[in-house]
Design an enzyme around this catalytic site. Structure first.
Site, short mmCIF file in Angstrom:
data_model
loop_
_atom_site.label_atom_id
_atom_site.label_comp_id
_atom_site.label_asym_id
_atom_site.label_seq_id
_atom_site.Cartn_x
_atom_site.Cartn_y
_atom_site.Cartn_z
N GLU A 167 0.86 -1.18 0.00
CA GLU A 167 0.00 0.00 0.00
C GLU A 167 0.90 1.24 0.00
OE1 GLU A 167 -2.76 0.57 3.27
OE2 GLU A 167 -4.12 1.67 1.95
N ALA A 303 1.96 -0.74 10.90
CA ALA A 303 1.34 -2.03 10.62
C ALA A 303 0.51 -1.92 9.35
CB ALA A 303 0.46 -2.48 11.77
N GLU A 305 -2.57 -4.00 6.83
CA GLU A 305 -3.68 -4.97 6.92
C GLU A 305 -3.75 -6.00 5.80
OE1 GLU A 305 -3.94 -1.65 6.34
OE2 GLU A 305 -5.45 -1.21 4.83
N ASN A 306 -2.62 -6.43 5.21
CA ASN A 306 -2.69 -7.45 4.15
C ASN A 306 -3.71 -8.52 4.54
OD1 ASN A 306 -0.19 -6.24 3.04
ND2 ASN A 306 0.68 -7.11 4.90
N HIS A 338 -7.12 -2.48 14.97
CA HIS A 338 -7.17 -1.63 13.77
C HIS A 338 -7.00 -2.49 12.51
CE1 HIS A 338 -6.30 2.23 11.59
NE2 HIS A 338 -5.72 1.37 10.76
N GLU A 339 -5.93 -3.26 12.48
CA GLU A 339 -5.64 -4.04 11.26
C GLU A 339 -6.70 -5.10 11.02
OE1 GLU A 339 -3.59 -2.68 9.43
OE2 GLU A 339 -2.64 -1.41 10.95
N HIS A 342 -9.71 -3.73 9.33
CA HIS A 342 -9.48 -3.60 7.89
C HIS A 342 -9.79 -4.89 7.13
CE1 HIS A 342 -7.79 0.32 7.33
NE2 HIS A 342 -6.74 0.13 8.10
N GLU A 361 -9.53 3.94 6.57
CA GLU A 361 -8.75 4.36 7.73
C GLU A 361 -9.58 4.99 8.85
OE1 GLU A 361 -6.12 3.11 8.07
OE2 GLU A 361 -5.35 2.69 6.06
#
Ligand SMILES: [Zn+2]
Length: 885
Positions: A167, A303, A305-306, A338-339, A342, A361
């Site tokens: 990203e 970090a 979020e793949n 958070h991740e 996502h 986000e």
């Protein structure tokens, strides 16, 4: 993505909070209705599946690869254009399918500026399905962009691990692809890797086979339909711990030997997945979800979020019992929350283009706060809402701000969009709208949005439509006001009139700006909640002028509960009454009032001393978060007095007088039944009292640091960071050398990185110069230099900036590509010297294309604001201190 984390205490010390923020962010054109998807590629071909075969050579920092892309030609053409960057193609051919004759490309045109490759064919390709096969090589970098390596020490041995970071637009550095979020496809990845190493990707390993030369071929299962920026590949000497929740295998992957530090992260993932499977109403769709912890750092993010393979720098996820603090624990949980949010907001449903990045986000940030509040109520995370809003408003009140939804036309602009407007304003606006429609209606809207758009792409209006349907309330109009217009609303509150047991107030909606005092205010429909203190809250939408009638008589409080994204400016009598009632208000309202009075005072809309009046009413046993905030603001004031020694000394005296009794009350040692936020406050107080020259604190820090050589209990994990912070800031040459030696000798990559960081925090100019020179080396690791230099800019912004520009060619390589246009202006943006402005202009002119200068403009606006504040606002604080100090 989680932006780079910097502890709150450090932020305060660097003057990064409380309205003095030098956050450097893009100014972008006003948002247009984001219904048309921007693209930089011709739309004649659409990929559906990528079969990728990678062979990395870590030692040579390069890889060879081939990809077969299944695609549909939508319009007959004899050329295909896709994204590619730093790739060298050897063979390119196209066929109508397996076993069909292949047509080799007659010409390959690589455009480095546009990051595209165009393949021309001798005959036109008719509409239909094809397979495009590409053989190519690429490079492995040392900063977190594309495929990169991180070197670290493990038990005294030198190791190298590989990771990817795609990203926002970096997949093109590893896979020639339609590298835009709208082009979703399935991916089947295989990799040839050295035996004994672990390979990790989005999907689980489907098979592993031994090759004749001893290497292994690892095949991963095929992914669901997803955007290119979410792909991940990692390879190294790893360990993995797992747990199962709701049929999904959750994993944390670390370098060998560190897996024992991952238990908290793994437990957090289990709890969060359970929560999210319920909240989103769509179960997590992949068979596994890993979180890969990596050494090193980035100036851009902590970090990523793949899908199915979250990447996190180890300092934001692992807890080493030798050094971990309460705030580290909170960070580890927050980043995971958070991740993982996502995995739905971003991965399952993706914005059509970067214009709506906030859908990723803002939501992940809001979910992170919501989930932390729910699953760790003892941390009282709900009180952080005020600080979050403050981070956004401080940036949003400068003329260089932009709307939450903004038009993005280039990759550089997309990088600059990862800012406090997208994250913190996005989060604050969601909090306000959720509060407006109610939690249940909000969740119902989110659930139907997820169900409807799973595996697809959206724009903001797709969400508003679902929420409005669920809420039966006109939420879209308010949402548009707060996401399509830039800036901060301001509600003026006239003095109240009380009659027959009811209070009437008159409200006027305007705009809060820090640098455009004569601006015609924008218009917003603002959801306002007001009450008389202790009375029932009343709601209204305020646009222009409005009256509200509140039950009861007494002190009036507007924005009760602090869910509104606006500033409240009270008439002087009303504010005086609130000041007198301060100690009895709810904690969150105390914090909201402190924030508003600080910002309005610094902007000249109230006396600057109003904040001091309020803060003086905080009792020594006020909530830890209130003292955290006061300490933060006093630290900011300390830094804004830099270069005015007499006035600074008066402020420091006052700060010590207020803060030392609070530290005395909570002590240096954790009480057995201590509430979690007290530990954070202790860290802040030691840092801030150290900064304002409290001799007792500096002496105690030194005593404990010296004793720690022989006595483990002298510097327990909870105190280690603030003690080292005080030691490093006040270091003489001998102490600095000692810290440097400790950094060099440290075996843990995570602690090593932290120790190198400390070397940049010294107040002493000569030592800061040595830190700058150290930043040019790779001694602490390839990703450490930029961090050290950034630290130096805390105390010595002008010196750090001049040094950085003087060594631009060397330093540019130490900053990941995505943050270059932000990193350099960010250093100079902390200056209080108007001479820096010309330097920033010169930098932008030499190094940045016009569309990447937003961060520079904001850095300049921050300097201008800081200088104005020093000359026009601080004298009021001086007079206040002369009276009360
Ligand atoms: Zn994120």
């Amino acid at each position: 993505m989680q932006r780079s984390l910097i502890s709150l205490a450090v932020m305060a010390l660097l003057g990064l909070t409380s309205g003095l923020a030098p956050l450097t962010v893009a100014a972008a054109p006003a948002a247009k209705a984001a219904n048309k998807v921007t693209t930089q590629l011709p739309r004649n071909a659409v990929p559906t599946h990528y079969a990728v075969s990678l062979t990395p050579d870590a030692a040579k920092s390069s890889f060879s690869a081939s990809v077969t892309i299944a695609l549909d030609i939508k319009q007959a053409s004899n050329s295909i254009t896709l994204n590619a960057a730093d790739l060298k193609f050897s063979t390119v051919s196209i066929s109508a399918g397996p076993g069909k004759p292949a047509l080799a490309a007659s010409k390959i045109n690589v455009d480095n500026d546009k990051q595209t490759a165009t393949f021309e064919f001798a005959q036109p390709l008719a509409v239909g399905s094809y397979q495009l096969k590409l053989d190519y090589t690429g490079v492995i970098g040392t900063q977190a962009t594309g495929m990169f390596s991180l070197d670290y020490q493990n038990g005294g041995d030198k190791k190298r691990a590989l990771y990817t970071q795609f990203e926002n637009s970096e997949a093109r550095r590893v896979i020639p692809s339609w590298d835009e979020p709208f082009y979703k496809a399935t991916f089947a990845l295989e990799a040839t890797v050295p035996a004994g190493q672990m390979a990790v990707s989005n999907m689980p390993v489907a098979s592993t086979s031994k090759l004749a030369d001893g290497r292994e071929l690892v095949r991963f299962a095929t992914s669901p339909k997803m955007s290119t920026y979410l792909l991940f590949f990692g390879l190294g000497e790893f360990e993995r711990a797992t747990a199962v929740e709701g049929g999904t295998e959750l994993g944390v992957v670390t370098q060998k030997g560190s897996i024992g530090q991952a238990q908290f992260a793994l437990d957090s993932s289990v709890a969060v997945l359970k929560e999210y499977n319920d909240y989103f109403g769509v179960k997590y769709p992949l068979p596994k979800l890993d979180n890969i912890a990596a050494p090193g750092r980035s100036q851009f993010f902590s970090a990523m979020e793949n899908w199915g393979a979250i990447f996190t720098f180890e300092s934001a996820i692992l807890l080493d019992p030798r050094v971990a603090t309460q705030s580290d624990k909170e960070t580890s949980f927050l980043v995971a929350a958070h991740e993982m949010a996502h995995q739905w907001f971003g991965d399952l449903v993706t914005m059509a283009w970067w214009d709506d990045l906030w859908l990723n986000e803002g939501f992940a940030s809001w979910m992170e706060s919501r989930t932390t509040t729910r699953l760790h109520p003892e941390w009282k995370w709900e009180l952080r809402a005020v600080g979050t809003r403050e981070q956004a408003m401080s940036r949003d009140a400068l003329a260089t701000t932009h709307p939450v939804v903004q038009h993005i036309s280039t990759v550089e602009q997309a990088s600059q969009a990862f800012d406090s407007i997208t994250y913190q304003k996005g989060e604050s606006v969601i909090r306000m709208l959720e509060n407006y429609v109610g939690d249940d209606a909000w969740r119902a809207g989110v659930r139907s949005y997820m169900a409807k758009h799973a595996y697809g792409n959206t724009v903001s209006d797709d969400l508003w439509r679902e929420v409005e349907k669920a809420a039966h309330k006109p939420v879209t109009a308010i949402a548009h006001d707060f996401t399509l217009k830039p800036g901060v609303p301001m509600i003026r509150v006239a003095d109240a009139v009380c009659k027959n047991g009811q209070t009437t107030i008159a409200l006027t909606q305007g705009e809060f700006s820090k640098d455009q005092t004569d601006k015609k205010p924008l218009s917003w429909r603002v959801p306002v909640i007001a009450q008389t203190v202790g009375g029932a809250p009343v709601r209204a939408i305020v646009n222009g002028k409005a009256g509200m009638t509140l039950p009861g008589c007494g002190t009036v409080l507007v924005n009760a509960g602090q869910s509104g994204y606006y500033r409240t400016l009270y008439a002087s009598k009303a504010f005086a009454a609130l000041t007198e009632s301060f100690a009895g208000l709810a904690t969150i309202d105390q914090m909201g009032l402190l924030s508003d009075s600080w910002s309005l005072g610094m902007a000249g809309l109230m006396p600057a001393s109003s904040f001091m009046d309020l803060a003086s009413k905080a009792p020594v046993d006020a909530a830890p978060q209130v003292w955290d905030q006061i300490a933060d603001s006093l630290a900011s004031l300390h830094y804004s007095y830099e270069g005015k020694p007499e006035q600074q000394a008066a402020l420091d005296r006052y700060a010590r007088k207020r803060l030392a009794p609070v530290l005395a009350r909570i002590g240096w040692t954790k009480a057995a039944d201590e509430a979690a936020p007290v530990a954070n406050l202790r860290e802040t107080l030691i840092n801030v009292l150290g900064a304002v020259g409290d001799e007792g604190v500096v002496a105690e820090a030194r005593r404990r640091y010296a004793a720690s050589a022989t006595d483990k209990d002298a510097m327990p994990a909870a105190l280690r960071r603030p003690i080292l912070g005080v030691i490093a800031a006040n270091a003489d040459a001998a102490t600095w050398d000692q810290l440097h030696a400790a950094a060099r000798e440290e075996k843990s990559s995570m602690i090593k990185s932290e120790l190198y960081d400390l070397l940049g925090t010294t107040k002493d100019k000569a030592l800061a110069q040595r830190a700058l020179e150290l930043a040019l080396t790779d001694e602490g690791g390839a990703t450490e230099g930029a961090a050290i230099l950034n630290r130096v800019a805390g105390h010595h912004p002008d010196m750090a900036y001049d040094f950085a520009i003087g060594h631009y060619a060397q330093l540019e390589k130490k900053v990941d590509g995505s943050s270059r246009s932000r990193y350099f202006p960010g250093l100079g943006g902390r200056s209080a010297d108007l001479a820096m402005i010309a330097k920033l202009h010169a930098y932008a002119k030499q190094y940045l294309p016009a569309e990447a200068q937003g961060d520079t403009k904001t850095a300049i606006a921050s300097i201008q604001y800081r200088v104005k504040l020093r000359t026009t606002r601080l004298p009021e604080i001086d007079s206040w201190l002369a009276k009360h100090g």
